[in-house]
Design an enzyme around this catalytic site. Sequence first.
Site, short mmCIF file in Angstrom:
data_model
loop_
_atom_site.label_atom_id
_atom_site.label_comp_id
_atom_site.label_asym_id
_atom_site.label_seq_id
_atom_site.Cartn_x
_atom_site.Cartn_y
_atom_site.Cartn_z
N GLU A 139 0.19 3.60 1.78
CA GLU A 139 0.28 4.02 3.19
C GLU A 139 1.67 3.76 3.75
OE1 GLU A 139 -1.96 5.41 5.78
OE2 GLU A 139 -2.53 6.21 3.85
N SER A 167 0.82 -1.22 0.00
CA SER A 167 0.00 0.00 0.00
C SER A 167 0.85 1.27 0.00
CB SER A 167 -0.87 -0.01 1.26
OG SER A 167 -1.38 1.27 1.53
N TYR A 177 -1.57 0.38 10.76
CA TYR A 177 -1.83 -0.29 9.48
C TYR A 177 -0.61 -0.19 8.57
CZ TYR A 177 -3.60 -0.85 4.71
OH TYR A 177 -3.76 -1.23 3.39
P1 NDP Z 1 -11.46 -4.69 2.03
O1 NDP Z 1 -11.40 -4.14 3.41
O2 NDP Z 1 -12.62 -4.39 1.15
O3 NDP Z 1 -11.32 -6.30 2.12
C1 NDP Z 1 -10.51 -6.91 3.07
C2 NDP Z 1 -10.74 -8.41 3.00
O4 NDP Z 1 -9.92 -9.07 3.99
C3 NDP Z 1 -12.18 -8.85 3.28
O5 NDP Z 1 -12.50 -9.90 2.40
C4 NDP Z 1 -12.09 -9.37 4.71
O6 NDP Z 1 -13.07 -10.32 5.02
C5 NDP Z 1 -10.73 -10.02 4.66
N1 NDP Z 1 -10.18 -10.31 5.99
C6 NDP Z 1 -10.01 -9.44 7.02
N2 NDP Z 1 -9.48 -10.08 8.07
C7 NDP Z 1 -9.31 -11.38 7.72
C8 NDP Z 1 -8.80 -12.51 8.36
N3 NDP Z 1 -8.35 -12.47 9.64
N4 NDP Z 1 -8.76 -13.70 7.70
C9 NDP Z 1 -9.21 -13.76 6.42
N5 NDP Z 1 -9.71 -12.72 5.75
C10 NDP Z 1 -9.76 -11.53 6.38
O7 NDP Z 1 -10.08 -4.24 1.30
P2 NDP Z 1 -9.81 -3.88 -0.25
O8 NDP Z 1 -10.46 -4.88 -1.11
O9 NDP Z 1 -10.04 -2.44 -0.45
O10 NDP Z 1 -8.22 -4.07 -0.30
C11 NDP Z 1 -7.62 -5.34 -0.59
C12 NDP Z 1 -6.20 -5.35 -0.05
O11 NDP Z 1 -5.44 -4.32 -0.65
C13 NDP Z 1 -6.08 -5.10 1.46
O12 NDP Z 1 -4.98 -5.86 1.93
C14 NDP Z 1 -5.78 -3.63 1.57
O13 NDP Z 1 -5.08 -3.36 2.77
C15 NDP Z 1 -4.89 -3.45 0.35
N6 NDP Z 1 -4.90 -2.13 -0.25
C16 NDP Z 1 -6.08 -1.53 -0.61
C17 NDP Z 1 -6.07 -0.32 -1.26
C18 NDP Z 1 -7.34 0.36 -1.64
O14 NDP Z 1 -7.28 1.57 -1.95
N7 NDP Z 1 -8.47 -0.32 -1.70
C19 NDP Z 1 -4.80 0.35 -1.60
C20 NDP Z 1 -3.61 -0.39 -1.24
C21 NDP Z 1 -3.68 -1.59 -0.58
P3 NDP Z 1 -14.54 -9.88 5.61
O15 NDP Z 1 -15.40 -9.67 4.40
O16 NDP Z 1 -14.93 -11.05 6.42
O17 NDP Z 1 -14.35 -8.61 6.41
P1 GDR Z 2 -6.87 5.79 3.44
O1 GDR Z 2 -8.40 5.91 3.00
O2 GDR Z 2 -6.67 6.07 4.88
O3 GDR Z 2 -6.07 6.60 2.46
O4 GDR Z 2 -6.59 4.22 3.23
P2 GDR Z 2 -9.63 6.69 3.63
O5 GDR Z 2 -10.61 6.80 2.53
O6 GDR Z 2 -10.09 6.10 4.91
O7 GDR Z 2 -9.02 8.15 3.96
C1 GDR Z 2 -8.49 8.99 2.96
C2 GDR Z 2 -8.24 10.38 3.53
O8 GDR Z 2 -9.49 11.01 3.78
C3 GDR Z 2 -9.43 11.67 5.03
N1 GDR Z 2 -10.78 11.84 5.58
C4 GDR Z 2 -11.60 10.86 5.96
N2 GDR Z 2 -11.47 9.50 5.87
C5 GDR Z 2 -12.49 8.74 6.30
N3 GDR Z 2 -12.40 7.39 6.19
N4 GDR Z 2 -13.64 9.28 6.82
C6 GDR Z 2 -13.81 10.64 6.93
O9 GDR Z 2 -14.84 11.10 7.40
C7 GDR Z 2 -12.74 11.46 6.46
N5 GDR Z 2 -12.58 12.80 6.37
C8 GDR Z 2 -11.39 13.02 5.86
C9 GDR Z 2 -8.54 10.77 5.87
O10 GDR Z 2 -8.05 11.48 7.00
C10 GDR Z 2 -7.48 10.39 4.86
O11 GDR Z 2 -6.48 11.37 4.82
C11 GDR Z 2 -7.08 3.52 2.11
C12 GDR Z 2 -7.34 2.07 2.54
O12 GDR Z 2 -7.98 1.39 1.49
C13 GDR Z 2 -6.04 1.36 2.85
O13 GDR Z 2 -6.31 -0.04 3.09
C14 GDR Z 2 -5.11 1.51 1.67
O14 GDR Z 2 -3.88 0.86 1.93
C15 GDR Z 2 -4.89 2.98 1.35
O15 GDR Z 2 -6.15 3.57 1.06
C16 GDR Z 2 -3.97 3.18 0.15
#
Ligand code: NDP
Ligand code: GDR
Length: 325
Positions: free
Chosen positions: A130, A128, A152
């Site tokens: 992050e 990520s 995280y």
């Molecule tokens: P989601 O939060 O939508 O999905 C996370 C998944 O992980 C869900 O299927 C959840 O299951 C599963 N999970 C959580 N805990 C466990 C566990 N203990 N054992 C097995 N499965 C588990 O994430 P995204 O699809 O958005 O992201 C996918 C991956 O990419 C994540 O690792 C995220 O950190 C990473 N990522 C995401 C980005 C983004 O912008 N979306 C950017 C960069 C990285 P359940 O449905 O049961 O909760």
């Molecule tokens: P992020 O996503 O932390 O970048 O992680 P999120 O959408 O939660 O926050 C993005 C930015 O928005 C600001 N923010 C708020 N965020 C949330 N959730 N709710 C609010 O009300 C709000 N107001 C302002 C946050 O402070 C932050 O700066 C996501 C996740 O998908 C991670 O798993 C992944 O790795 C990174 O993106 C890349």
Amino acid sequence: MARRALISGITGQDGAYLSAFLLEKGYEVFGIVRRSSASEAMTAKLKWLGVDQSVRLLDGNLTDLSSLIRIFREVRPDEIYNLAAQSFVQSSWNQPLLTAQVTGVGAANMLEATRLEAPGSRFYQASSSEMFGMAREPVQTEQTPFYPRSPYGVAKVFAHWSAVNYRESFGLHASSGILFNHESPLRGLEFVTRKVTDGVARIKLGRAGNLALGNLDARRDWGHARDYVRAMWLMLQQDRGDNYVVATGVTTSVRDLCRMAFETVGLEMEDHVTIDQRFARPAEVDVLLGNASKAKAVLGWQPTVGLRELVAEMVEADLKRVAAE
Ligand code: NDP
Ligand code: GDR
């Protein structure tokens, strides 16, 4: 024979899009799912894309290596996508140890299961942006040093280096995709993009008056999840594992994202957005901006959806969902 893909995190946003993508390519798709008391809600995202009946779900948990080994023996995967994580940054301060266990050690468990049971397979680690946190360079590449700002981010750095280390130690075909934020109508409601598009739909349809947010000045490089899962697959089609940044190269503030979303329904954000410190973070990642030149050059990957189009798609989907409630 069809290639077999095993996805952890299959019930999440990326898991659903990746499943649809791989099924389209003729893969047999298997997913690891953790038990939940609300099993009917578990497959909602897969259902939304119409693939819930086409994947096979197996009971396991990233924190339970024995469950992973049993699944690996049964599936014998060619490709493994480790997408499972406690992925909500804000929650990682409330549940730091769980986040370390699932997002960090969970990845090591997946790598260990791969080394023991499927050493010839190809492994994808969901890393990520992050990890860049308090970014050391204004535009981040594969070479930019990490400076995570949340439990995280710290856990993801451990997972990232574990994947690199298994590649270097055991010759595993392991790739780490350093993906910047990617969104879709399947994004969880707690993340800011979806919170905004759902809020806009509720306000437009008279179900809510305002929308409370945290830091509007934070900037992110936002792309579409459908584009980003294609990059994951492309990484595993290369001769060797490597690290790749996946991003659009455009950064936008939360404020401008909000403005865009309200504009799609003819409203002004200033009339509806309030600030609530509950949504501010103990340590913030102020700005992220990725350079995906390597992914473009090596994988031939390009994003196809811009932020305005993405926001419009999300608002439209939320208007339909809220209207149907
Ligand atoms: P989601 O939060 O939508 O999905 C996370 C998944 O992980 C869900 O299927 C959840 O299951 C599963 N999970 C959580 N805990 C466990 C566990 N203990 N054992 C097995 N499965 C588990 O994430 P995204 O699809 O958005 O992201 C996918 C991956 O990419 C994540 O690792 C995220 O950190 C990473 N990522 C995401 C980005 C983004 O912008 N979306 C950017 C960069 C990285 P359940 O449905 O049961 O909760
Ligand atoms: P992020 O996503 O932390 O970048 O992680 P999120 O959408 O939660 O926050 C993005 C930015 O928005 C600001 N923010 C708020 N965020 C949330 N959730 N709710 C609010 O009300 C709000 N107001 C302002 C946050 O402070 C932050 O700066 C996501 C996740 O998908 C991670 O798993 C992944 O790795 C990174 O993106 C890349």
